[in-house]
Design a protein around this motif. Sequence first.
Motif, PDB file in Angstrom:
ATOM      1  N   ARG A 254      35.542  35.576  36.683  1.00  0.00           N
ATOM      2  CA  ARG A 254      35.807  37.012  36.724  1.00  0.00           C
ATOM      3  C   ARG A 254      35.368  37.614  38.070  1.00  0.00           C
ATOM      4  O   ARG A 254      36.104  38.412  38.665  1.00  0.00           O
ATOM      5  CB  ARG A 254      35.066  37.697  35.566  1.00  0.00           C
ATOM      6  CG  ARG A 254      35.418  39.174  35.434  1.00  0.00           C
ATOM      7  CD  ARG A 254      34.861  39.788  34.147  1.00  0.00           C
ATOM      8  NE  ARG A 254      33.437  39.664  34.062  1.00  0.00           N
ATOM      9  CZ  ARG A 254      32.803  38.832  33.253  1.00  0.00           C
ATOM     10  NH1 ARG A 254      33.498  38.042  32.436  1.00  0.00           N
ATOM     11  NH2 ARG A 254      31.480  38.770  33.232  1.00  0.00           N
ATOM     12  N   SER A 257      37.843  36.528  40.636  1.00  0.00           N
ATOM     13  CA  SER A 257      39.106  37.264  40.523  1.00  0.00           C
ATOM     14  C   SER A 257      38.966  38.673  41.094  1.00  0.00           C
ATOM     15  O   SER A 257      39.877  39.174  41.784  1.00  0.00           O
ATOM     16  CB  SER A 257      39.531  37.351  39.053  1.00  0.00           C
ATOM     17  OG  SER A 257      39.779  36.069  38.551  1.00  0.00           O
ATOM     18  N   ARG A 258      37.823  39.300  40.827  1.00  0.00           N
ATOM     19  CA  ARG A 258      37.597  40.649  41.397  1.00  0.00           C
ATOM     20  C   ARG A 258      37.557  40.598  42.916  1.00  0.00           C
ATOM     21  O   ARG A 258      38.169  41.446  43.599  1.00  0.00           O
ATOM     22  CB  ARG A 258      36.289  41.214  40.864  1.00  0.00           C
ATOM     23  CG  ARG A 258      36.352  41.607  39.388  1.00  0.00           C
ATOM     24  CD  ARG A 258      35.009  42.094  38.925  1.00  0.00           C
ATOM     25  NE  ARG A 258      35.036  42.451  37.490  1.00  0.00           N
ATOM     26  CZ  ARG A 258      33.980  42.846  36.803  1.00  0.00           C
ATOM     27  NH1 ARG A 258      32.787  42.943  37.408  1.00  0.00           N
ATOM     28  NH2 ARG A 258      34.111  43.150  35.532  1.00  0.00           N
ATOM     29  N   LEU A 260      38.959  38.359  44.849  1.00  0.00           N
ATOM     30  CA  LEU A 260      40.307  38.039  45.321  1.00  0.00           C
ATOM     31  C   LEU A 260      41.202  39.273  45.239  1.00  0.00           C
ATOM     32  O   LEU A 260      42.006  39.518  46.159  1.00  0.00           O
ATOM     33  CB  LEU A 260      40.878  36.898  44.466  1.00  0.00           C
ATOM     34  CG  LEU A 260      42.246  36.361  44.895  1.00  0.00           C
ATOM     35  CD1 LEU A 260      42.180  35.801  46.320  1.00  0.00           C
ATOM     36  CD2 LEU A 260      42.712  35.268  43.916  1.00  0.00           C
ATOM     37  N   ASP A 261      41.078  40.032  44.136  1.00  0.00           N
ATOM     38  CA  ASP A 261      41.888  41.250  44.012  1.00  0.00           C
ATOM     39  C   ASP A 261      41.529  42.260  45.114  1.00  0.00           C
ATOM     40  O   ASP A 261      42.415  42.908  45.694  1.00  0.00           O
ATOM     41  CB  ASP A 261      41.668  41.886  42.647  1.00  0.00           C
ATOM     42  CG  ASP A 261      42.240  41.018  41.530  1.00  0.00           C
ATOM     43  OD1 ASP A 261      43.109  40.156  41.825  1.00  0.00           O
ATOM     44  OD2 ASP A 261      41.814  41.170  40.349  1.00  0.00           O
ATOM     45  N   SER A 262      40.222  42.361  45.409  1.00  0.00           N
ATOM     46  CA  SER A 262      39.797  43.282  46.475  1.00  0.00           C
ATOM     47  C   SER A 262      40.326  42.839  47.821  1.00  0.00           C
ATOM     48  O   SER A 262      40.798  43.645  48.640  1.00  0.00           O
ATOM     49  CB  SER A 262      38.270  43.356  46.483  1.00  0.00           C
ATOM     50  OG  SER A 262      37.844  44.199  47.525  1.00  0.00           O
ATOM     51  N   SER A 263      40.287  41.503  48.070  1.00  0.00           N
ATOM     52  CA  SER A 263      40.797  40.980  49.343  1.00  0.00           C
ATOM     53  C   SER A 263      42.293  41.187  49.437  1.00  0.00           C
ATOM     54  O   SER A 263      42.820  41.580  50.496  1.00  0.00           O
ATOM     55  CB  SER A 263      40.456  39.483  49.429  1.00  0.00           C
ATOM     56  OG  SER A 263      41.018  38.953  50.590  1.00  0.00           O
ATOM     57  N   ASN A 264      43.014  40.981  48.348  1.00  0.00           N
ATOM     58  CA  ASN A 264      44.461  41.191  48.346  1.00  0.00           C
ATOM     59  C   ASN A 264      44.800  42.664  48.556  1.00  0.00           C
ATOM     60  O   ASN A 264      45.773  42.995  49.246  1.00  0.00           O
ATOM     61  CB  ASN A 264      45.058  40.709  47.019  1.00  0.00           C
ATOM     62  CG  ASN A 264      45.016  39.193  46.887  1.00  0.00           C
ATOM     63  OD1 ASN A 264      45.014  38.484  47.909  1.00  0.00           O
ATOM     64  ND2 ASN A 264      44.974  38.715  45.647  1.00  0.00           N
ATOM     65  N   LEU A 265      44.020  43.526  47.956  1.00  0.00           N
ATOM     66  CA  LEU A 265      44.251  44.970  48.157  1.00  0.00           C
ATOM     67  C   LEU A 265      44.044  45.374  49.619  1.00  0.00           C
ATOM     68  O   LEU A 265      44.829  46.141  50.180  1.00  0.00           O
ATOM     69  CB  LEU A 265      43.315  45.772  47.233  1.00  0.00           C
ATOM     70  CG  LEU A 265      43.506  47.279  47.228  1.00  0.00           C
ATOM     71  CD1 LEU A 265      44.933  47.641  46.789  1.00  0.00           C
ATOM     72  CD2 LEU A 265      42.494  47.963  46.326  1.00  0.00           C
ATOM     73  N   SER A 266      42.998  44.809  50.244  1.00  0.00           N
ATOM     74  CA  SER A 266      42.733  45.111  51.676  1.00  0.00           C
ATOM     75  C   SER A 266      43.866  44.584  52.531  1.00  0.00           C
ATOM     76  O   SER A 266      44.339  45.267  53.455  1.00  0.00           O
ATOM     77  CB  SER A 266      41.415  44.477  52.106  1.00  0.00           C
ATOM     78  OG  SER A 266      40.351  45.011  51.354  1.00  0.00           O
ATOM     79  N   ASP A 268      46.932  44.121  51.629  1.00  0.00           N
ATOM     80  CA  ASP A 268      48.126  44.908  51.366  1.00  0.00           C
ATOM     81  C   ASP A 268      48.088  46.221  52.152  1.00  0.00           C
ATOM     82  O   ASP A 268      49.102  46.658  52.704  1.00  0.00           O
ATOM     83  CB  ASP A 268      48.236  45.180  49.872  1.00  0.00           C
ATOM     84  CG  ASP A 268      49.524  45.913  49.534  1.00  0.00           C
ATOM     85  OD1 ASP A 268      50.597  45.343  49.803  1.00  0.00           O
ATOM     86  OD2 ASP A 268      49.446  47.020  48.969  1.00  0.00           O
TER      87      ASP A 268
END
Length: 299
Positions: A254, A257-258, A260-266, A268
């Motif tokens: 978890r 995943s958080r 990775l989601d933060s890195s993907n958001l940055s 993007d």
Amino acid sequence: MRQNDKIMCVLEDQERRDKKNLCRVINDFQQSLQKSETRREFDLVLKKDLPARQSDNDIQNTISGMQKFMGEDLNFHERVLCTCGKALLAGTLGLIESCLLSEDFHTETRLQFDETARHLQKLESATRKPVCAAVKEFNKNQAMEAAEKKKRERKQEQEDNLAEISNLLHGDLLSENPQQAASSFGPHRVVPNRWKGMTQEQLEQIRLVQKQQVQEKLRLQEEERQRDMDCDQRRVQSAHATLLFEWQQQCWQRDLSRALDSSNLSLDKEQQLQKKYMNEVYANQPTEEYFTQINTRSQ
């Protein structure tokens, strides 16, 4: 009854001999006087033929013709028939006389036999009463002896039964003497048909062994239960450790995943900014029509 049977047998033999003699006489008469040559049907052709001469004084009857000899006159048949008739009559009369004599002899014999039978019957009637009295007395004595013998046998049988019952009551079988079942093959062997069961000491020993076996079985069951509890506790601890490890893994996944989601958001956001900058720098964007003019020229 035996005497009557003997008389009947004698009478039957006499009657059989008389019938045999009568049949023999009739047969002799038929063979001697009733031949086939004397019958009407014998040689009809010769009888219908014309005679060799018309009379005994026929002129055709020469000496060389040999038509007439001694005893061959024309009256031969009548003379023969007359002679045969006389002989037949004499034979018939003899036969009748013989039959009458046989019947008289048979009647006389039967009368003699009847007289003998009556005499024997009188003798039998005279001797029957003493014989019946003797037989009755003999049967009475026999019945008394049989009854006395049966009484003695019944008394002896009762005495034997009482002795047998006494022997059984006081014997080793019903008294259940353990020594009677001892086998000659050793002390550990018994005779099956005499063995009445184990002694009290043997039963106590068996109960003691059974009690020890029960205690040993309880001890083994307790040890097995303790082992099962230890195994269950180890399984529970192992399952708890496994659940804890899985929970830690889920927490790590978890957090990962958080992140990775933060890195993907940055990333993007950076791509959106870069795209916006490029759109501002390259405002004159080529259209599709521009690309259709490539590799074309005027003639």
